[in-house]
Design a protein around this motif. Sequence first.
Motif, PDB file in Angstrom:
ATOM      1  N   VAL A 130       5.472  14.014 -11.499  1.00 31.56           N
ATOM      2  CA  VAL A 130       6.263  14.125 -12.852  1.00 31.56           C
ATOM      3  C   VAL A 130       5.557  14.415 -14.025  1.00 31.56           C
ATOM      4  O   VAL A 130       6.010  15.539 -14.705  1.00 31.56           O
ATOM      5  CB  VAL A 130       6.946  12.799 -13.056  1.00 31.56           C
ATOM      6  N   LEU A 131       4.178  13.975 -14.090  1.00 26.07           N
ATOM      7  CA  LEU A 131       3.146  14.333 -15.093  1.00 26.07           C
ATOM      8  C   LEU A 131       2.996  15.838 -15.089  1.00 26.07           C
ATOM      9  O   LEU A 131       2.839  16.735 -16.027  1.00 26.07           O
ATOM     10  CB  LEU A 131       1.853  13.590 -15.017  1.00 26.07           C
ATOM     11  N   MET A 132       2.754  16.536 -13.735  1.00 24.51           N
ATOM     12  CA  MET A 132       2.471  18.036 -13.577  1.00 24.51           C
ATOM     13  C   MET A 132       3.778  18.795 -13.692  1.00 24.51           C
ATOM     14  O   MET A 132       3.494  19.741 -14.486  1.00 24.51           O
ATOM     15  CB  MET A 132       1.862  17.955 -12.209  1.00 24.51           C
ATOM     16  N   LYS A 133       4.634  18.312 -13.573  1.00 18.49           N
ATOM     17  CA  LYS A 133       5.835  19.149 -13.839  1.00 18.49           C
ATOM     18  C   LYS A 133       6.420  19.043 -15.286  1.00 18.49           C
ATOM     19  O   LYS A 133       6.844  20.052 -15.824  1.00 18.49           O
ATOM     20  CB  LYS A 133       7.073  18.763 -13.031  1.00 18.49           C
ATOM     21  N   SER A 134       5.857  18.013 -15.947  1.00 21.79           N
ATOM     22  CA  SER A 134       6.469  18.024 -17.481  1.00 21.79           C
ATOM     23  C   SER A 134       5.448  18.700 -18.304  1.00 21.79           C
ATOM     24  O   SER A 134       5.636  18.827 -19.437  1.00 21.79           O
ATOM     25  CB  SER A 134       6.466  16.566 -17.865  1.00 21.79           C
ATOM     26  N   GLY A 135       4.427  19.185 -17.631  1.00 21.68           N
ATOM     27  CA  GLY A 135       3.485  20.097 -18.640  1.00 21.68           C
ATOM     28  C   GLY A 135       2.395  19.353 -19.161  1.00 21.68           C
ATOM     29  O   GLY A 135       1.635  20.004 -19.988  1.00 21.68           O
ATOM     30  N   VAL A 169       0.858  -1.324   0.040  1.00 20.84           N
ATOM     31  CA  VAL A 169       0.020   0.018  -0.064  1.00 20.84           C
ATOM     32  C   VAL A 169       0.840   1.249   0.017  1.00 20.84           C
ATOM     33  O   VAL A 169       0.808   2.218  -0.813  1.00 20.84           O
ATOM     34  CB  VAL A 169      -1.022   0.043   1.282  1.00 20.84           C
ATOM     35  N   LEU A 170       1.852   1.249   0.843  1.00 21.10           N
ATOM     36  CA  LEU A 170       2.826   2.531   0.845  1.00 21.10           C
ATOM     37  C   LEU A 170       3.414   2.571  -0.339  1.00 21.10           C
ATOM     38  O   LEU A 170       3.642   3.866  -0.889  1.00 21.10           O
ATOM     39  CB  LEU A 170       3.796   2.139   2.081  1.00 21.10           C
ATOM     40  N   GLY A 171       4.082   1.621  -0.947  1.00 23.29           N
ATOM     41  CA  GLY A 171       4.638   1.630  -2.260  1.00 23.29           C
ATOM     42  C   GLY A 171       3.900   2.143  -3.438  1.00 23.29           C
ATOM     43  O   GLY A 171       4.091   2.894  -4.217  1.00 23.29           O
ATOM     44  N   PHE A 172       2.566   1.641  -3.507  1.00 30.77           N
ATOM     45  CA  PHE A 172       1.606   2.225  -4.218  1.00 30.77           C
ATOM     46  C   PHE A 172       1.420   3.733  -4.232  1.00 30.77           C
ATOM     47  O   PHE A 172       1.389   4.516  -5.183  1.00 30.77           O
ATOM     48  CB  PHE A 172       0.236   1.734  -4.330  1.00 30.77           C
ATOM     49  N   ILE A 173       1.204   4.192  -3.055  1.00 27.34           N
ATOM     50  CA  ILE A 173       0.802   5.549  -2.760  1.00 27.34           C
ATOM     51  C   ILE A 173       2.081   6.291  -3.040  1.00 27.34           C
ATOM     52  O   ILE A 173       2.087   7.545  -3.760  1.00 27.34           O
ATOM     53  CB  ILE A 173       0.357   5.874  -1.095  1.00 27.34           C
ATOM     54  N   VAL A 174       3.256   5.988  -2.713  1.00 21.60           N
ATOM     55  CA  VAL A 174       4.473   6.705  -3.275  1.00 21.60           C
ATOM     56  C   VAL A 174       4.569   6.984  -4.950  1.00 21.60           C
ATOM     57  O   VAL A 174       4.953   7.766  -5.505  1.00 21.60           O
ATOM     58  CB  VAL A 174       5.987   6.052  -2.686  1.00 21.60           C
ATOM     59  N   PHE A 175       4.509   5.633  -5.165  1.00 24.93           N
ATOM     60  CA  PHE A 175       4.485   5.530  -6.737  1.00 24.93           C
ATOM     61  C   PHE A 175       3.320   6.411  -7.602  1.00 24.93           C
ATOM     62  O   PHE A 175       3.883   7.288  -8.565  1.00 24.93           O
ATOM     63  CB  PHE A 175       4.353   4.103  -7.579  1.00 24.93           C
ATOM     64  N   ALA A 176       2.164   6.680  -6.950  1.00 26.47           N
ATOM     65  CA  ALA A 176       1.152   7.535  -7.633  1.00 26.47           C
ATOM     66  C   ALA A 176       1.701   8.801  -7.422  1.00 26.47           C
ATOM     67  O   ALA A 176       1.466   9.705  -8.273  1.00 26.47           O
ATOM     68  CB  ALA A 176      -0.151   7.235  -7.043  1.00 26.47           C
ATOM     69  N   ALA A 177       2.257   9.153  -6.081  1.00 24.88           N
ATOM     70  CA  ALA A 177       2.516  10.442  -5.929  1.00 24.88           C
ATOM     71  C   ALA A 177       3.735  11.060  -6.623  1.00 24.88           C
ATOM     72  O   ALA A 177       3.778  12.098  -7.295  1.00 24.88           O
ATOM     73  CB  ALA A 177       2.956  10.724  -4.381  1.00 24.88           C
TER      74      ALA A 177
END
Length: 73
Positions: free
Chosen positions: A18-23, A5-13
């Motif tokens: 990355v998607l928001m910073k890449s425009g 669960v923690l790994g999924f949350i970290v991966f999603a975040a």
Amino acid sequence: MWKLVLGFIVFAAVALFVLMKSGGNIDLTGEKHDVTGGHADQAASDAASAAIAAASAALPTQAASAAASGASQ
């Protein structure tokens, strides 16, 4: 289990960051409904139907006149 669960949350975040910073154009507000989209498609469909009807109405007349002119020669 908690590690998954923690790994999924970290991966999603990290992925969202990355998607928001890449425009990337990210829209998390849900499904959009375009009010004018269906009306324009319907108008184009009606215009195409009218053109097809006019063309099909003209074809039998032309074929009949061509047959009559061919028979009279």
